[in-house]
Design an enzyme around this catalytic site. Structure first.
Site, short mmCIF file in Angstrom:
data_model
loop_
_atom_site.label_atom_id
_atom_site.label_comp_id
_atom_site.label_asym_id
_atom_site.label_seq_id
_atom_site.Cartn_x
_atom_site.Cartn_y
_atom_site.Cartn_z
CG ASP A 216 -1.72 -1.20 1.42
OD1 ASP A 216 -2.22 -1.73 0.41
OD2 ASP A 216 -1.89 -1.64 2.58
CG ASP A 255 -2.97 -4.12 -1.79
OD1 ASP A 255 -4.05 -4.37 -2.36
OD2 ASP A 255 -2.73 -4.53 -0.64
CG ASP A 259 -5.56 -1.16 2.25
OD1 ASP A 259 -6.28 -0.33 1.66
OD2 ASP A 259 -5.21 -2.24 1.74
NE ARG A 311 -10.31 -3.82 -2.18
CZ ARG A 311 -9.27 -4.65 -2.03
NH1 ARG A 311 -8.14 -4.19 -1.55
NH2 ARG A 311 -9.37 -5.91 -2.37
#
Length: 437
Positions: A216, A255, A259, A311
């Site tokens: 990430d 990614d 997160d 997301r």
């Protein structure tokens, strides 16, 4: 709706608040951004003791850095153990810091001697290997290569830390990892292209399989009271659209943007820009009922999601407050915005959506195993049509079975200042969100 100049001014002042106004300052370390704390009541990160980051740092623990080595040294001196360094510290980032600093060959310098992409593609082609997970010496070499990259490009942050960028500050080709880094603040950074040198082929991920990457741009794990404010997240000149296709699937080297997983909680994400990315924000990494229950409480307000695909966020378990965000969505690859996951409790209020061609109001919500979402005050502008209030949940339930319930079971109490009328959200967020470049 026709907006007067007075209404716009009132809205911008309301949105600005202490956190928005702060970015005008330059003396970040001694009295500017570095010493600022999260305003009282500003989202979930204001719960409990609140979030003060490194504001109590002694003069000796205020550092200005412009290289990877200096950043690691300021965080404690040893990247492997910096996550345990709880000394209050302020780190001011100047210029561009690259995660591959000192490695002219980048991925080639981190690859295990037994790994090559050409060999991997030849060995695990589904036509040869079948639809089973890769295994054996070549996959083991890929895993060792990923471990090499993790040790180098993942920069570990400890508790009681403020990281703030001077104008134009950039963290490039690295992951900022806040693991067990409670009471931390990250502000005014342009995060760019944390690409994975060694993606994994997952043949049973979806109907056709998928490539999956590990890194990430920023990750929050096992941490409480974290404030992420006025940053920009993007892939720079290495977009997903430019990646090759292997085994009939895009070679995914990225990614998430930000997160929040592994029991993290009490996080406020405010005034950030997420630009032209596929996977943006995963809140909760597993459907397993266990330690995440009662955790993963996050507030998102006054952020811009521009050309992002999915997301925005996807939520499991947590009570997540999503208000006054601007979603400018376009592209054939768009998937969904709000992922209603297992035991999730999303409260979404006064968010504005500009939907490009082929995207409809019913596409905003996706059911990942949840049961309900509170959604109110949403406005939608589809193509060149005028903006209008729309029930996104109503649109979803009209076109999907089973229906999602309309009550997520809670009402947010931690909000700083009034909630903006939805038509003002694009004006306020576009003016104020993101790193000052």
């Amino acid at each position: 709706m026709r907006l007067t100049a007075a209404a716009v001014g009132i809205g911008l002042v309301a949105a600005l608040g202490p956190s928005g106004a702060a970015l005008a300052g330059n003396n970040h370390g001694k009295s500017g951004l570095g010493r600022q704390v999260l305003p009282a009541g500003d989202g979930w990160a204001a719960a409990g003791p609140g979030t003060t980051g490194g504001s109590a740092a002694s003069p000796a623990d205020v550092h200005t850095v412009d290289t990877r080595a200096e950043l690691i040294d300021a965080l404690g001196g040893d990247n492997a153990t910096n996550r345990t360094n709880a000394t209050p510290k302020i780190i001011v980032v100047r210029g561009t810091i690259n995660g591959f600093e000192g490695l002219p060959g980048k991925c080639a310098d981190l690859a295990d001697p037994a790994y090559s992409l050409d060999a991997y593609l030849a060995a695990y082609d589904p036509a040869v290997w079948g639809r089973v997970n890769p295994s054996g010496p070549l996959e083991e070499a890929r895993v060792r290569s990923v471990a090499n990259q993790t040790r180098y490009t993942q920069i570990n942050v400890g508790p009681n830390t403020t990281i703030v960028g001077l104008r134009g500050a950039k963290l490039e080709n690295l992951t900022l990892m806040l693991d067990s880094a409670s009471n931390s603040i990250v502000r005014n950074i342009n995060f760019v292209d944390a690409f994975d040198c060694f993606p994994a082929w997952s043949p049973n991920d979806g109907d056709a399989g998928n490539w999956n990457s590990q890194f990430d741009l920023m990750s929050v794990r096992r941490s409480e009271n974290v404030w992420v404010d006025h940053n920009t997240f993007n892939d720079g000149d290495n977009p997903d659209s430019g990646q090759p296709v292997y085994f009939g699937r895009p070679y995914q080297v990225h990614d998430g943007s930000l997160d929040i997983t592994h029991t993290a909680s009490l996080v406020t994400v405010s005034f950030n820009r997420f630009v032209s990315r596929d996977k943006v924000m995963l809140i909760g990494s597993s459907n397993t009922v266990g330690p995440d229950v009662g955790r993963l409480n996050v507030t998102l307000h006054h952020n811009v999601f521009d050309g992002t695909m999915q997301r925005l966020p996807r939520v499991r378990f947590g009570q997540v407050d999503i208000y006054n965000n601007y979603y400018r969505l376009a592209g054939d690859a768009f998937s969904y915005a709000w992922g209603v996951g297992v035991q999730s409790s999303i409260y979404a209020e006064n968010n504005f959506f500009a939907l490009g061609e082929g995207i409809a109001a019913e596409d905003v919500i996706f059911d990942w195993g949840g049961t309900a979402i509170t959604e109110k005050g949403s406005w939608v502008r589809a193509g060149s049509d005028r903006a209008r209030p729309v029930s996104l949940l109503g649109a979803y339930n009209a076109t999907h079975d089973p229906d999602l319930g309309a009550d997520s079971g809670w009402t947010p109490t931690l909000r700083h200042g009034p909630v903006l009328p939805t038509p003002l959200v694009p004006l306020a967020t576009l003016a104020l969100a993101g790193a000052r470049l």
